[in-house]
Enzyme design. Structure first.
Site, mmCIF file in Angstrom:
data_model
loop_
_atom_site.group_PDB
_atom_site.id
_atom_site.type_symbol
_atom_site.label_atom_id
_atom_site.label_comp_id
_atom_site.label_asym_id
_atom_site.label_seq_id
_atom_site.Cartn_x
_atom_site.Cartn_y
_atom_site.Cartn_z
ATOM 1 N N ARG A 122 1.110 -0.885 -0.120
ATOM 2 C CA ARG A 122 -0.088 -0.144 -0.045
ATOM 3 C C ARG A 122 1.041 1.466 0.182
ATOM 4 O O ARG A 122 1.739 1.268 0.867
ATOM 5 C CB ARG A 122 -1.414 -0.206 1.403
ATOM 6 C CG ARG A 122 -2.065 1.055 1.049
ATOM 7 C CD ARG A 122 -2.891 1.508 2.435
ATOM 8 N NE ARG A 122 -3.386 0.929 2.085
ATOM 9 C CZ ARG A 122 -4.607 0.670 2.140
ATOM 10 N NH1 ARG A 122 -5.394 1.798 3.693
ATOM 11 N NH2 ARG A 122 -6.491 -0.181 1.766
ATOM 12 N N GLN A 152 -9.919 -3.525 -4.265
ATOM 13 C CA GLN A 152 -11.231 -3.046 -3.520
ATOM 14 C C GLN A 152 -12.350 -3.518 -4.022
ATOM 15 O O GLN A 152 -13.350 -3.764 -4.502
ATOM 16 C CB GLN A 152 -11.369 -1.826 -2.944
ATOM 17 C CG GLN A 152 -12.454 -1.022 -2.966
ATOM 18 C CD GLN A 152 -13.388 -1.439 -1.327
ATOM 19 O OE1 GLN A 152 -12.523 -1.433 0.125
ATOM 20 N NE2 GLN A 152 -14.466 -2.034 -1.124
ATOM 21 N N ASP A 243 -17.311 7.688 -1.723
ATOM 22 C CA ASP A 243 -16.571 6.728 -1.010
ATOM 23 C C ASP A 243 -16.563 8.568 -0.088
ATOM 24 O O ASP A 243 -16.293 9.452 -0.579
ATOM 25 C CB ASP A 243 -15.075 6.495 -1.884
ATOM 26 C CG ASP A 243 -13.610 6.749 -1.265
ATOM 27 O OD1 ASP A 243 -13.661 6.086 -0.024
ATOM 28 O OD2 ASP A 243 -12.327 6.458 -1.918
ATOM 29 N N CYS A 283 -16.633 1.819 0.214
ATOM 30 C CA CYS A 283 -15.252 1.426 0.659
ATOM 31 C C CYS A 283 -15.020 1.076 2.772
ATOM 32 O O CYS A 283 -14.635 0.216 2.954
ATOM 33 C CB CYS A 283 -13.511 1.893 0.051
ATOM 34 S SG CYS A 283 -13.896 3.328 0.073
ATOM 35 N N ARG A 311 -14.021 -7.975 0.524
ATOM 36 C CA ARG A 311 -12.371 -8.346 0.850
ATOM 37 C C ARG A 311 -11.767 -9.077 0.987
ATOM 38 O O ARG A 311 -10.473 -9.906 0.350
ATOM 39 C CB ARG A 311 -11.613 -7.249 1.126
ATOM 40 C CG ARG A 311 -12.564 -5.481 1.460
ATOM 41 C CD ARG A 311 -11.645 -4.978 0.377
ATOM 42 N NE ARG A 311 -10.675 -5.555 -0.099
ATOM 43 C CZ ARG A 311 -9.534 -4.145 0.666
ATOM 44 N NH1 ARG A 311 -10.407 -2.992 1.140
ATOM 45 N NH2 ARG A 311 -8.148 -4.268 0.387
HETATM 46 N N1 CP Z 1 -10.944 -0.489 2.292
HETATM 47 C C1 CP Z 1 -10.107 -0.162 2.099
HETATM 48 O O1 CP Z 1 -9.145 -0.180 1.639
HETATM 49 O O2 CP Z 1 -9.978 0.162 4.405
HETATM 50 P P1 CP Z 1 -8.732 0.148 4.950
HETATM 51 O O3 CP Z 1 -8.101 1.699 3.908
HETATM 52 O O4 CP Z 1 -9.022 0.536 6.341
HETATM 53 O O5 CP Z 1 -7.593 -1.041 4.890
HETATM 54 N N1 NVA Z 2 -9.942 7.457 -1.155
HETATM 55 C C1 NVA Z 2 -9.394 6.310 0.085
HETATM 56 C C2 NVA Z 2 -10.000 4.765 0.118
HETATM 57 C C3 NVA Z 2 -8.544 4.082 1.557
HETATM 58 C C4 NVA Z 2 -9.718 3.127 1.543
HETATM 59 C C5 NVA Z 2 -8.404 6.897 0.318
HETATM 60 O O1 NVA Z 2 -6.925 6.921 -0.384
HETATM 61 O O2 NVA Z 2 -8.010 7.392 1.442
#
Ligand code: CP
Ligand code: NVA
Length: 327
Positions: A122, A152, A243, A283, A311
């Site tokens: 991530r 997601q 979102d 999400c 997920r």
């Molecule tokens: N939806 C999602 O990716 O949640 P987190 O940021 O908590 O992992």
């Molecule tokens: N768009 C959001 C999604 C989190 C799961 C972000 O990137 O923070």
């Protein structure tokens, strides 16, 4: 120049009937064929119906999670999901130093591939996951970047399939910020033939490159993809997805964004424009009272916790295909 022999470097232009996903990266659903995604969703359904069938599907497999950003769902669903399939996951916190700071991404990848079977990352920059994938002989999974969030979208497609029997009945709308989650949904829906309407304020549309990519995939697959700035475009949609208006890394823009996005809040009045009984999707994490009101997220028609559960099933299915060749 050496000839790459690892499965991830093989030619993947196989006949549609052959599903061999061993060694594949998951950087974006745009890189995947419809029958490949369908196979992952089939496996996810099978695991969800009978978790014992996957209890040793990842036995002996090690995963490392490299996270530059916060997470609840992604971290827990990967760590616990992998354990439930007999594998081992290790979390590596990169909040303080980004991947590539202490040593090159190339060296990072070439060390990790000696110990684990998959890298789950991530990151802020999408280039970080593509560079990891370029150098690692093992699969790399994008667990969210500023650009895309394919895990997601896999779970969202699984959720739509559950809700509508199969994907052909789904007519989702994404309303809000044209962000990573929106991009992933656009690409996934385009490939899977799910007609999608994307509604954003002017100036917050999805990125031009993703729009082009999604339109090309939609044309290839005969999928309708509509972009609008008008909330009225939600009419006829049977799933309404939003979102956060302020993604991770955008805190400085919060004030400006909140004002611009207010008319796009998902509240009962907005849901009333969609098809009666339309489901609500998010999400998560959600800012209650901001992009969505309690009345909508807590309604019977909200499937946000199904998305969160899915997920894990979708990611386990993905891992089982790319690491073990399927169930
Ligand atoms: N939806 C999602 O990716 O949640 P987190 O940021 O908590 O992992
Ligand atoms: N768009 C959001 C999604 C989190 C799961 C972000 O990137 O923070």
């Amino acid at each position: 120049m050496s000839i790459p022999t690892h499965p991830k470097h093989r030619d993947h232009h196989m006949p549609a009937t052959t599903i061999n996903l061993l060694g594949r990266d998951m950087l974006s659903l745009a890189d995947w064929k419809r029958h490949e995604i369908a196979a992952i969703l089939d496996t996810a359904c099978a695991i969800k119906a009978d978790p014992a069938s996957a209890a040793s599907a990842l036995a002996g497999r090690g995963a490392v999670l490299l996270f530059e950003k916060a997470s609840l769902r992604t971290r827990v669903s990967f760590e616990i999901g992998i354990a439930k399939c007999g594998g081992h996951a290790m979390y590596f916190d990169h909040a303080e130093n980004r991947i590539g700071q202490r040593e090159s991404i190339k060296d990072y990848a070439r060390n990790l591939e000696r110990w684990v079977e998959v890298i789950i990352a991530r990151t802020y920059l999408h280039d970080t996951v593509t560079e990891l994938a370029e150098y690692a002989a093992i699969p790399v999974i994008n667990a969210l970047t500023d650009l895309d969030h394919p895990c997601q979208a896999l779970a969202d497609l699984l959720t739509l399939r559950e809700q509508f029997g199969d994907l052909s009945g789904a007519r989702p709308a994404f309303i809000g910020d044209g962000n990573n989650v929106c991009h992933a949904l656009m690409l996934g829906c385009a490939v899977m033939g799910v007609p999608l309407t994307v509604i954003t304020p002017r100036g917050f549309e999805p990125r031009y490159g993703v729009v082009q990519q999604a339109h090309a995939l939609a044309a290839e697959h005969g999928t309708a993809l509509t972009l609008s700035n008008d909330i009225g475009a939600i009419a006829g949609c049977n799933a309404v997805y939003t979102d956060t208006w302020v993604s991770m890394g955008q805190a400085d823009e919060a004030g400006k964004r909140l004002a611009v996005f207010q008319p796009y809040q998902v509240n009962p009045a907005l849901m009333a424009i969609a098809e009666p009984g339309a489901i609500f999707m998010h999400c998560l994490p959600a800012k209650r009272g901001v992009e969505v009101t309690d009345a909508v997220i807590d309604a019977q028609t909200s499937v946000v916790y199904d998305q969160a559960e899915n997920r894990m099933h979708a990611q386990n299915a993905l891992l089982i295909h790319i690491l073990s060749g399927g169930l």
